[in-house]
Write a protein that holds these residues in place. Structure first.
Motif, mmCIF file in Angstrom:
data_model
loop_
_atom_site.group_PDB
_atom_site.id
_atom_site.type_symbol
_atom_site.label_atom_id
_atom_site.label_comp_id
_atom_site.label_asym_id
_atom_site.label_seq_id
_atom_site.Cartn_x
_atom_site.Cartn_y
_atom_site.Cartn_z
ATOM 1 N N PRO A 1 12.107 -0.264 -1.162
ATOM 2 C CA PRO A 1 13.567 -0.172 -1.267
ATOM 3 C C PRO A 1 14.057 1.259 -1.054
ATOM 4 C CG PRO A 1 12.626 -0.254 -3.447
ATOM 5 C CD PRO A 1 11.476 -0.466 -2.486
ATOM 6 N N LEU A 2 15.321 1.397 -0.701
ATOM 7 C CA LEU A 2 15.958 2.701 -0.588
ATOM 8 C C LEU A 2 17.142 2.767 -1.549
ATOM 9 C CD1 LEU A 2 18.829 2.315 1.116
ATOM 10 C CD2 LEU A 2 17.306 2.223 3.061
ATOM 11 N N SER A 3 17.650 3.970 -1.742
ATOM 12 C CA SER A 3 18.840 4.183 -2.566
ATOM 13 C C SER A 3 19.892 4.914 -1.750
ATOM 14 C CB SER A 3 18.503 5.004 -3.821
ATOM 15 O OG SER A 3 17.615 4.313 -4.673
ATOM 16 N N VAL A 4 21.144 4.543 -1.948
ATOM 17 C CA VAL A 4 22.279 5.218 -1.324
ATOM 18 C C VAL A 4 23.091 5.821 -2.460
ATOM 19 C CG1 VAL A 4 24.345 4.955 0.082
ATOM 20 C CG2 VAL A 4 22.306 3.595 0.601
ATOM 21 N N LEU A 5 23.070 7.153 -2.577
ATOM 22 C CA LEU A 5 23.632 7.826 -3.744
ATOM 23 C C LEU A 5 24.726 8.810 -3.349
ATOM 24 C CD1 LEU A 5 20.224 8.687 -5.470
ATOM 25 C CD2 LEU A 5 21.591 6.603 -5.736
ATOM 26 N N PRO A 6 25.926 8.691 -3.912
ATOM 27 C CA PRO A 6 26.988 9.657 -3.614
ATOM 28 C C PRO A 6 26.576 11.072 -4.027
ATOM 29 C CG PRO A 6 27.848 7.747 -4.786
ATOM 30 C CD PRO A 6 26.361 7.656 -4.863
ATOM 31 N N VAL A 7 26.929 12.060 -3.221
ATOM 32 C CA VAL A 7 26.633 13.451 -3.549
ATOM 33 C C VAL A 7 27.629 13.940 -4.594
ATOM 34 C CG1 VAL A 7 26.609 15.811 -2.653
ATOM 35 C CG2 VAL A 7 25.570 13.957 -1.331
ATOM 36 N N ALA A 8 27.105 14.544 -5.652
ATOM 37 C CA ALA A 8 27.952 15.076 -6.716
ATOM 38 C C ALA A 8 28.225 16.562 -6.520
ATOM 39 C CB ALA A 8 27.307 14.841 -8.078
ATOM 40 N N SER A 9 27.211 17.302 -6.020
ATOM 41 C CA SER A 9 27.378 18.734 -5.800
ATOM 42 C C SER A 9 26.363 19.225 -4.791
ATOM 43 C CB SER A 9 27.217 19.511 -7.115
ATOM 44 O OG SER A 9 25.892 19.414 -7.599
ATOM 45 N N ASP B 1 17.549 0.503 -5.400
ATOM 46 C CA ASP B 1 16.660 -0.633 -5.192
ATOM 47 C C ASP B 1 17.188 -1.581 -4.110
ATOM 48 O OD1 ASP B 1 14.249 -1.894 -5.800
ATOM 49 O OD2 ASP B 1 15.216 -3.328 -7.145
ATOM 50 N N VAL B 2 17.610 -1.005 -2.985
ATOM 51 C CA VAL B 2 18.175 -1.773 -1.872
ATOM 52 C C VAL B 2 17.059 -2.126 -0.880
ATOM 53 C CG1 VAL B 2 19.784 -1.761 0.059
ATOM 54 C CG2 VAL B 2 20.410 -0.661 -2.101
ATOM 55 N N ALA C 1 23.488 10.499 -0.134
ATOM 56 C CA ALA C 1 22.067 10.756 0.082
ATOM 57 C C ALA C 1 21.331 9.442 0.280
ATOM 58 C CB ALA C 1 21.494 11.501 -1.118
ATOM 59 N N ILE C 2 20.432 9.421 1.255
ATOM 60 C CA ILE C 2 19.551 8.279 1.482
ATOM 61 C C ILE C 2 18.184 8.664 0.930
ATOM 62 C CG2 ILE C 2 18.507 6.755 3.192
ATOM 63 C CD1 ILE C 2 20.854 7.504 5.062
ATOM 64 N N VAL C 3 17.761 7.979 -0.121
ATOM 65 C CA VAL C 3 16.544 8.343 -0.840
ATOM 66 C C VAL C 3 15.535 7.199 -0.781
ATOM 67 C CG1 VAL C 3 15.585 9.038 -3.071
ATOM 68 C CG2 VAL C 3 17.864 9.843 -2.378
ATOM 69 N N VAL C 4 14.292 7.528 -0.444
ATOM 70 C CA VAL C 4 13.207 6.549 -0.404
ATOM 71 C C VAL C 4 12.035 7.126 -1.186
ATOM 72 C CG1 VAL C 4 11.647 5.188 1.036
ATOM 73 C CG2 VAL C 4 13.939 5.757 1.877
ATOM 74 N N ASP C 5 11.569 6.397 -2.189
ATOM 75 C CA ASP C 5 10.450 6.857 -3.020
ATOM 76 C C ASP C 5 10.692 8.262 -3.575
ATOM 77 O OD1 ASP C 5 8.973 4.541 -2.848
ATOM 78 O OD2 ASP C 5 7.788 5.208 -1.124
ATOM 79 N N GLY C 6 11.923 8.533 -4.002
ATOM 80 C CA GLY C 6 12.236 9.818 -4.598
ATOM 81 C C GLY C 6 12.397 10.958 -3.622
ATOM 82 N N GLU C 7 12.347 10.676 -2.325
ATOM 83 C CA GLU C 7 12.460 11.712 -1.295
ATOM 84 C C GLU C 7 13.753 11.542 -0.504
ATOM 85 O OE1 GLU C 7 9.899 13.422 2.542
ATOM 86 O OE2 GLU C 7 9.117 11.799 1.293
ATOM 87 N N LEU C 8 14.429 12.669 -0.243
ATOM 88 C CA LEU C 8 15.682 12.647 0.510
ATOM 89 C C LEU C 8 15.383 12.519 1.996
ATOM 90 C CD1 LEU C 8 18.799 13.024 0.445
ATOM 91 C CD2 LEU C 8 18.390 15.460 0.780
ATOM 92 N N TRP C 9 15.981 11.491 2.645
ATOM 93 C CA TRP C 9 15.747 11.254 4.070
ATOM 94 C C TRP C 9 16.997 11.403 4.929
ATOM 95 C CZ3 TRP C 9 11.218 10.642 6.616
ATOM 96 C CH2 TRP C 9 10.079 10.440 5.849
#
Length: 235
Positions: free
Chosen positions: A94-102, A138-139, A187-195
């Protein structure tokens, strides 16, 4: 008007024209064309910021991360070289799509939960922090393919979201598009890594994301195919 300001104005007009096309005609092709304009505007804006800091325009273009596609008349064309990972079973990570805060100009402290983006020398690294609670985690994507857009040096990974996640993604991008920089990025994150760290200016309804990497080096054929294989459904 200096050159960088002129480039920004040109890209802004291009983006507005393509978004008008999307409103009139709709469809995934229009949305992807709008993504091209959004990425171009982001490159121009980053060029201005780096130029003021003493960096060259070429470094700004290499560092920019966003939507990558090639327009060919009314359609878009990407060259897929070698086996496309999305055509066969993958690992289904799975991947995560996370808004940037700073976003601040220094490396993240160990254990801080941020993501360090390495900039082209002599620029300092950037620490990106995200709002995990407001993002999508968890997408599982429905497809993932490695591709190399014609006329581009770097590879991308094209992923498609499920119908349910497509709706959530449209709402998320629509929400952050109204925020000031850098909170209009995700941010596009996979296994804790920014992609990837794309910039958005409007809701993205198509459910398609192109991952182009989050460093100056971008994705290679090997890294793009490996990422696509990790994301593709295991079936």
């Amino acid at each position: 008007m200096n050159d960088s300001t002129g480039h920004t104005l040109h890209e802004t007009l291009l983006r507005e024209a393509l978004h008008a096309h999307v409103e009139e005609n709709g469809g995934d092709t229009g949305a992807r064309l709008a993504g091209v304009a959004d990425g171009a505007l982001r490159i121009a804006r980053r060029r201005q910021r780096l130029a003021r800091a003493g960096a060259g325009a070429a470094a700004a273009v290499v560092f920019a991360v966003g939507w990558v596609a090639v327009a060919d008349g009314p359609a878009l064309r990407a060259q897929v070289v070698g086996p496309a990972a999305g055509d066969g079973p993958g690992l289904g990570v799975p991947l995560s799509v996370l808004p940037v805060a700073s976003s601040v100009e220094h490396a993240c402290s160990p254990g801080s939960g941020g993501y360090t983006v390495r900039s082209p020398a002599p620029q300092p690294p950037i620490c990106v922090r995200t709002d995990r609670a407001a993002g999508m985690t968890d997408v599982h994507v429905t497809s993932a393919k490695a591709s190399k857009p014609a006329s581009e040096q770097h590879w991308t990974v094209q992923v498609t979201l499920s119908s349910a996640d497509r709706t959530r993604f449209a709402a998320l991008t629509g929400s952050i598009a109204r925020a000031p920089a850098p909170r209009n990025e995700f941010a596009i994150v996979v296994d804790g890594e920014l992609w990837g760290l794309p910039y958005v200016s409007t809701s993205i309804p198509g459910g398609r994301i192109e991952i182009s990497g989050a460093s100056a080096a971008g994705l290679t054929s090997a890294s793009a195919h490996a990422l696509a294989h990790r994301l593709a459904p295991s079936r």
